[in-house]
Write a protein that holds these residues in place. Structure first.
Motif, PDB file in Angstrom:
ATOM      1  N   GLU A 165      -1.378  12.596   3.381  1.00  0.00           N
ATOM      2  CA  GLU A 165      -2.185  11.315   3.877  1.00  0.00           C
ATOM      3  C   GLU A 165      -1.933  10.574   2.578  1.00  0.00           C
ATOM      4  O   GLU A 165      -1.692   9.230   3.151  1.00  0.00           O
ATOM      5  CB  GLU A 165      -3.729  11.867   3.920  1.00  0.00           C
ATOM      6  CG  GLU A 165      -4.331  10.343   4.382  1.00  0.00           C
ATOM      7  CD  GLU A 165      -3.963   9.770   5.939  1.00  0.00           C
ATOM      8  OE1 GLU A 165      -4.261   8.634   6.140  1.00  0.00           O
ATOM      9  OE2 GLU A 165      -3.360  10.368   6.498  1.00  0.00           O
ATOM     10  N   ILE A 166      -2.203  10.760   1.483  1.00  0.00           N
ATOM     11  CA  ILE A 166      -1.746   9.632   0.278  1.00  0.00           C
ATOM     12  C   ILE A 166      -0.222   9.214   0.349  1.00  0.00           C
ATOM     13  O   ILE A 166      -0.231   8.136   0.319  1.00  0.00           O
ATOM     14  CB  ILE A 166      -2.076  10.295  -0.933  1.00  0.00           C
ATOM     15  CG1 ILE A 166      -3.453  10.603  -1.313  1.00  0.00           C
ATOM     16  CG2 ILE A 166      -1.308   9.472  -2.237  1.00  0.00           C
ATOM     17  CD1 ILE A 166      -3.889  11.216  -2.488  1.00  0.00           C
ATOM     18  N   ASN A 167       0.589  10.260   0.522  1.00  0.00           N
ATOM     19  CA  ASN A 167       2.096   9.610   0.528  1.00  0.00           C
ATOM     20  C   ASN A 167       2.423   9.079   1.831  1.00  0.00           C
ATOM     21  O   ASN A 167       3.143   7.934   2.194  1.00  0.00           O
ATOM     22  CB  ASN A 167       2.875  10.691   0.722  1.00  0.00           C
ATOM     23  CG  ASN A 167       3.189  11.407  -0.969  1.00  0.00           C
ATOM     24  OD1 ASN A 167       3.958  10.882  -1.662  1.00  0.00           O
ATOM     25  ND2 ASN A 167       2.180  12.332  -0.985  1.00  0.00           N
ATOM     26  N   ARG A 168       1.733   9.248   3.065  1.00  0.00           N
ATOM     27  CA  ARG A 168       1.881   8.649   4.294  1.00  0.00           C
ATOM     28  C   ARG A 168       1.363   6.969   4.111  1.00  0.00           C
ATOM     29  O   ARG A 168       2.154   6.139   4.475  1.00  0.00           O
ATOM     30  CB  ARG A 168       1.148   9.267   5.359  1.00  0.00           C
ATOM     31  CG  ARG A 168       1.536   8.808   6.731  1.00  0.00           C
ATOM     32  CD  ARG A 168       0.448   9.206   7.815  1.00  0.00           C
ATOM     33  NE  ARG A 168      -0.813   8.681   7.632  1.00  0.00           N
ATOM     34  CZ  ARG A 168      -1.333   7.610   7.773  1.00  0.00           C
ATOM     35  NH1 ARG A 168      -0.391   6.566   8.316  1.00  0.00           N
ATOM     36  NH2 ARG A 168      -2.449   7.113   7.474  1.00  0.00           N
ATOM     37  N   VAL A 169       0.374   7.011   3.559  1.00  0.00           N
ATOM     38  CA  VAL A 169      -0.415   5.533   3.241  1.00  0.00           C
ATOM     39  C   VAL A 169       0.526   4.663   2.119  1.00  0.00           C
ATOM     40  O   VAL A 169       0.886   3.634   2.584  1.00  0.00           O
ATOM     41  CB  VAL A 169      -1.705   5.675   2.822  1.00  0.00           C
ATOM     42  CG1 VAL A 169      -2.359   4.243   2.401  1.00  0.00           C
ATOM     43  CG2 VAL A 169      -2.744   6.131   4.030  1.00  0.00           C
ATOM     44  N   LEU A 170       1.030   5.575   1.318  1.00  0.00           N
ATOM     45  CA  LEU A 170       1.924   4.513   0.367  1.00  0.00           C
ATOM     46  C   LEU A 170       3.393   4.182   1.206  1.00  0.00           C
ATOM     47  O   LEU A 170       3.733   3.145   0.679  1.00  0.00           O
ATOM     48  CB  LEU A 170       2.201   5.529  -0.785  1.00  0.00           C
ATOM     49  CG  LEU A 170       1.071   5.690  -1.881  1.00  0.00           C
ATOM     50  CD1 LEU A 170       1.542   6.912  -2.949  1.00  0.00           C
ATOM     51  CD2 LEU A 170       0.693   4.467  -2.502  1.00  0.00           C
ATOM     52  N   ALA A 171       3.743   5.126   1.917  1.00  0.00           N
ATOM     53  CA  ALA A 171       5.092   4.819   2.567  1.00  0.00           C
ATOM     54  C   ALA A 171       4.885   3.786   3.681  1.00  0.00           C
ATOM     55  O   ALA A 171       5.383   2.698   3.855  1.00  0.00           O
ATOM     56  CB  ALA A 171       5.615   6.065   3.347  1.00  0.00           C
ATOM     57  N   GLU A 172       3.532   3.735   4.290  1.00  0.00           N
ATOM     58  CA  GLU A 172       3.195   2.651   5.147  1.00  0.00           C
ATOM     59  C   GLU A 172       3.108   1.220   4.401  1.00  0.00           C
ATOM     60  O   GLU A 172       3.462   0.096   5.010  1.00  0.00           O
ATOM     61  CB  GLU A 172       1.709   3.094   5.935  1.00  0.00           C
ATOM     62  CG  GLU A 172       1.321   1.993   6.822  1.00  0.00           C
ATOM     63  CD  GLU A 172       0.099   2.355   7.459  1.00  0.00           C
ATOM     64  OE1 GLU A 172      -0.896   1.584   7.227  1.00  0.00           O
ATOM     65  OE2 GLU A 172      -0.191   3.533   8.005  1.00  0.00           O
ATOM     66  N   ASN A 173       2.446   1.560   3.376  1.00  0.00           N
ATOM     67  CA  ASN A 173       2.324   0.130   2.688  1.00  0.00           C
ATOM     68  C   ASN A 173       3.435  -0.427   2.251  1.00  0.00           C
ATOM     69  O   ASN A 173       3.925  -1.608   2.118  1.00  0.00           O
ATOM     70  CB  ASN A 173       1.458   0.271   1.399  1.00  0.00           C
ATOM     71  CG  ASN A 173      -0.091   0.588   1.876  1.00  0.00           C
ATOM     72  OD1 ASN A 173      -0.473   0.340   2.732  1.00  0.00           O
ATOM     73  ND2 ASN A 173      -0.592   1.314   0.908  1.00  0.00           N
ATOM     74  N   LYS A 174       4.656   0.363   1.690  1.00  0.00           N
ATOM     75  CA  LYS A 174       5.865  -0.276   1.335  1.00  0.00           C
ATOM     76  C   LYS A 174       6.803  -0.782   2.227  1.00  0.00           C
ATOM     77  O   LYS A 174       7.076  -1.989   2.297  1.00  0.00           O
ATOM     78  CB  LYS A 174       6.448   1.021   0.567  1.00  0.00           C
ATOM     79  CG  LYS A 174       6.175   1.396  -0.588  1.00  0.00           C
ATOM     80  CD  LYS A 174       6.958   2.686  -1.187  1.00  0.00           C
ATOM     81  CE  LYS A 174       6.304   3.280  -2.416  1.00  0.00           C
ATOM     82  NZ  LYS A 174       7.315   4.126  -3.077  1.00  0.00           N
ATOM     83  N   LEU A 175       6.541  -0.140   3.603  1.00  0.00           N
ATOM     84  CA  LEU A 175       7.194  -0.623   4.942  1.00  0.00           C
ATOM     85  C   LEU A 175       6.538  -1.935   5.317  1.00  0.00           C
ATOM     86  O   LEU A 175       7.244  -2.882   5.532  1.00  0.00           O
ATOM     87  CB  LEU A 175       7.057   0.372   5.826  1.00  0.00           C
ATOM     88  CG  LEU A 175       8.004   1.654   5.742  1.00  0.00           C
ATOM     89  CD1 LEU A 175       7.669   2.537   7.010  1.00  0.00           C
ATOM     90  CD2 LEU A 175       9.570   1.289   5.639  1.00  0.00           C
ATOM     91  N   SER A 176       5.191  -2.156   5.007  1.00  0.00           N
ATOM     92  CA  SER A 176       4.539  -3.314   5.555  1.00  0.00           C
ATOM     93  C   SER A 176       4.871  -4.452   4.404  1.00  0.00           C
ATOM     94  O   SER A 176       5.083  -5.549   5.038  1.00  0.00           O
ATOM     95  CB  SER A 176       3.035  -2.847   5.413  1.00  0.00           C
ATOM     96  OG  SER A 176       2.362  -4.161   5.877  1.00  0.00           O
TER      97      SER A 176
END
Length: 336
Positions: A165-176
């Motif tokens: 979940e931590i890495n998924r959120v980090l990846a989402e924030n980077k894409l955003s």
């Protein structure tokens, strides 16, 4: 691109909720029937059936454009309670206890990091207590062995869920960030501006719009090349960020930028614009040991409830053109 496309977490949580309500809700019906026919646990079966009915209601709600955010918490809490009560009331051999191992995954996917972690820890403590209770009630298994095996399995699944979940959120924030950030200057781009406008309108928040254009920027590119022009753009953005904050600065295209200032007076908006204009005028940009003189023109307007975004933009642009027509290196604001 819509805001929901930039926030995949909301879409993921909705899909998890939809799958959980349909899949686990259907299983709940079978569990309720089994409790009636096999163990004659009518009270427990009634609660399980109520959960199944609620799950069906939530599944139907997920098809709508908006859904009550509390459903994910109610679903998680009610399912958790059923498993805890089932573990407490039924013999360990019934297997209800094993449902506990899937909850860290459900918690993190449905509730996110913080709430998922808290729920995971709480359930672990409760179920460890349940193991101890079952041992003293039944005394046909090794309590220490059971606790060790459960702890290793549960903690392993919880760690994997937490890291994912931590890495998924980090990846989402980077894409955003990539989708809403101008790669050259680091300012927010037109897509971010569109969503900011929408948020301000939805919240009915008053704001001032400052539209800024670099004077004679084509001449800068002609004399110093595009690399020199890029240095000037970055320097102007840095000055704007220092005065208004990075969240409020947007690049509309080329050498034109805008600033959104929420809940400020006309006097404050003028003060910010004048600060930016003066700092840029008095701070030549150094490129290849040459000082590039830079000035900007700024148009300001205030949002009004009766005006749409296009009208507000049009008025700010008109003020910007007035500043340029008046000799450039000026700030022009709407009256009132």
């Amino acid at each position: 691109m819509e805001m929901s496309e930039l926030n995949s977490s909301s879409e993921l949580r909705l899909k998890v909720l939809k799958g959980l309500s349909l899949g686990v809700g259907g299983l709940a019906v079978l569990v309720a029937i089994g409790n009636v026919l096999v163990s004659q646990s009518y009270i427990y079966a009634s609660f399980v059936m109520l959960y199944a009915l609620y799950s069906w209601h939530v599944y139907r709600q997920t098809a709508k454009t908006t859904i009550f955010n509390g459903h994910k918490y109610i679903m998680s809490a009610s399912l958790t309670l059923l498993v805890i009560v089932g573990t407490f009331l039924k013999p360990t051999a019934s297997g209800v206890f094993f449902w506990t191992l899937v909850f860290p995954i459900i918690y993190y996917l449905l509730l996110g990091n913080k709430a998922g972690f808290i729920a995971t820890v709480c359930l672990f403590v409760v179920q460890m207590s349940n193991i101890a209770f079952q041992f003293y009630a039944e005394q046909y298994f090794d309590m220490l062995t059971m606790m060790l095996n459960f702890s290793f399995c549960y903690v392993t699944i919880a760690i994997v869920s937490h890291v994912y979940e931590i890495n998924r959120v980090l990846a989402e924030n980077k894409l955003s960030k990539l989708a809403t950030c101008d790669p050259l200057t680091g300012a927010n781009n037109r897509l971010a501006l569109k969503h900011r406008y929408q948020a301000l309108q939805d919240q009915q928040t008053a704001f001032h719009l400052l539209v800024l254009d670099i004077d004679h920027f084509k001449a800068v590119n002609d004399e110093y090349g595009h690399d020199g022009g890029d240095v000037v753009l970055k320097a102007v953005v840095n000055t704007m960020v220092d005065a208004a904050g990075s969240d409020n600065v947007f690049r509309q295209g080329g050498e034109e930028f805008c600033i959104l200032l929420e809940n400020v007076t006309r006097h404050d908006a003028l003060a910010v614009a004048e600060r930016i204009r003066k700092e840029i005028e008095h701070s030549p940009v150094v490129y290849q040991q040459r000082a590039i003189p830079v000035t900007v023109s700024i148009g300001i307007t205030q949002s009004e409830a009766s005006k749409g975004v296009q009208d507000i933009n049009r008025q700010a642009d008109a003020n910007l053109y007035a500043a340029k027509a008046g000799g450039r290196n000026k700030v022009v604001a709407s009256n009132g």
